[in-house]
Write a protein that holds these residues in place. Structure first.
Motif, PDB file in Angstrom:
ATOM      1  N   ALA A 174       0.827  -1.208   0.000  1.00  0.00           N
ATOM      2  CA  ALA A 174       0.000   0.000   0.000  1.00  0.00           C
ATOM      3  C   ALA A 174       0.862   1.259   0.000  1.00  0.00           C
ATOM      4  O   ALA A 174       0.363   2.349  -0.253  1.00  0.00           O
ATOM      5  N   SER A 212      -1.820   2.847  -2.111  1.00  0.00           N
ATOM      6  CA  SER A 212      -2.974   3.587  -1.595  1.00  0.00           C
ATOM      7  C   SER A 212      -2.797   5.075  -1.865  1.00  0.00           C
ATOM      8  O   SER A 212      -1.790   5.670  -1.446  1.00  0.00           O
ATOM      9  N   ASP A 234      -4.381   0.859  -5.618  1.00  0.00           N
ATOM     10  CA  ASP A 234      -5.211  -0.239  -5.123  1.00  0.00           C
ATOM     11  C   ASP A 234      -6.581  -0.280  -5.804  1.00  0.00           C
ATOM     12  O   ASP A 234      -7.133  -1.353  -6.061  1.00  0.00           O
ATOM     13  N   VAL A 267      -0.904  -4.582   2.059  1.00  0.00           N
ATOM     14  CA  VAL A 267      -1.542  -4.405   0.756  1.00  0.00           C
ATOM     15  C   VAL A 267      -2.918  -5.052   0.731  1.00  0.00           C
ATOM     16  O   VAL A 267      -3.777  -4.690  -0.076  1.00  0.00           O
ATOM     17  N   ALA A 280      -5.312  -1.755   5.808  1.00  0.00           N
ATOM     18  CA  ALA A 280      -5.778  -1.020   4.629  1.00  0.00           C
ATOM     19  C   ALA A 280      -7.288  -0.837   4.657  1.00  0.00           C
ATOM     20  O   ALA A 280      -8.033  -1.780   4.929  1.00  0.00           O
ATOM     21  N   GLY A 283      -7.479  -1.825   0.100  1.00  0.00           N
ATOM     22  CA  GLY A 283      -6.611  -2.968  -0.098  1.00  0.00           C
ATOM     23  C   GLY A 283      -6.873  -3.712  -1.391  1.00  0.00           C
ATOM     24  O   GLY A 283      -7.807  -3.414  -2.133  1.00  0.00           O
TER      25      GLY A 283
END
Length: 332
Positions: A174, A212, A234, A267, A280, A283
């Motif tokens: 992320a 992210s 993402d 992630v 996240a 994600g």
């Protein structure tokens, strides 16, 4: 500091009374590097070669602490082994080796990373393939350094220059982890790698999947652009986009000679991986990450891999550990 692995983690259920192949991962483990063998599950120390995977633990969250994150990842290697041990060993899995752990328990992160690099180089020199269980994502600098150390040693003993080989670094994460602040921490490893590549005069081929938009500052995005990082947000890594992402990944793999793969478990969606320092909000689905990891594994170019940021103290029902073990299994 290097410590032998705890052989008590390589245990699991026995289905010997059932017909057919009832082996599990713990039945397939051998000792790498001459550590004592477990009389029930582990076979004696032996030479491993021909792309046999070797587990290496990196018990560190010093980088997470320096990066103002939630500590606890230092305990991950043992817990990941426990979950992996009970998974079934299918016919394609002939052997798995364990090289023990490198532990950072005195704040000397740089020393621990150098020790990890030495272990990684030794594993590669044996013809095997290291799979490192972190630890914070500071593990990435140690794994990469070990791969480069091995390549330098090969180059010194050969007339063939390793500098002509194109290394692709793939990160499922992320976050870019391109922070330029020092001392090094869990957010700096890929900036450290970029600097190393610049010093060597080789390209910095870094692809980051799962970034992210809200997890990275404008400064980090600008630095990634400056370094020519290939990244995918993402929001563009969901299941409907998987065919395109696999196509993108294949193009990157086709252009590379060697691949270093690193997976930061943050992630994954928080519901899948709650046991990380920074869960996240969105994600990337585990099914997407798994499909792409399999594509990397089957490319034949994977030289080293690691899984980072699992924090057992923050996990719920071992959800994160099970997701990590599933990805590790695909890499075996």
């Amino acid at each position: 500091m290097r410590v032998p692995f705890d052989d008590k983690v390589w245990i699991g259920r026995s289905d010997d009374g059932e017909p057919g192949d009832t082996r599990r991962i713990f039945n397939q483990v051998v000792v790498f590097g001459g550590a004592p063998a477990h009389e029930e599950g582990l076979h004696g120390a032996m030479k491993v070669e021909n792309d046999v995977p070797v587990i290496v633990g990196f018990g560190s969250d010093e980088g997470v602490r320096r990066n103002q994150g939630r500590t606890g990842a230092a305990h991950a290697p043992k817990e990941l082994r426990r979950v992996l041990a009970g998974l079934p060993a299918k016919t394609s899995m002939a052997m798995l080796a364990d090289a023990g752990d490198v532990v950072c328990d005195d704040g000397d992160l740089e020393g621990a990373q150098a020790e990890l690099a030495s272990v990684i180089s030794d594993v590669l020199a044996a013809g095997a393939r290291p799979l490192v269980f972190g630890g914070g994502h500071e593990v990435a600098w140690g794994t990469y350094s070990g791969l480069r150390l091995h390549q330098d040693r090969v180059a010194a003993a050969s007339v063939t220059s390793m500098a002509t080989r194109k290394l692709l670094i793939i990160n499922f994460d992320a976050h870019f982890d391109l922070r330029q602040k020092r001392p090094a921490n869990s957010g700096t490893p890929f900036d450290q790698i970029a600097n190393d590549c610049a010093e060597r005069g080789v390209p910095f081929n870094y692809a980051c999947f799962g970034i992210s938009d809200l997890g990275n500052t404008a400064s980090l995005f600008a630095h990634a652009e400056e370094l020519g990082v290939h990244y995918v947000l993402d929001i563009d890594m969901q299941e409907p986009q998987l065919p395109q992402r696999l196509n993108d990944l294949q193009q990157l793999l086709d252009a590379a000679d060697d691949v270093y793969l690193t997976i930061d478990l943050d992630v994954l969606p928080a519901a899948t991986a709650p046991g990380v320092s920074a869960p996240a909000a969105l994600g990337v689905p585990l099914s997407v990450v798994e499909a792409m990891v399999l594509r990397v594994r089957t490319s034949g170019k994977l030289r080293a891999a690691d899984i980072a940021e699992y924090n057992p103290s923050l996990d719920q029902d071992k959800r994160t550990a099970r997701a990590a073990a599933r990805l590790a299994y695909r890499l075996l």
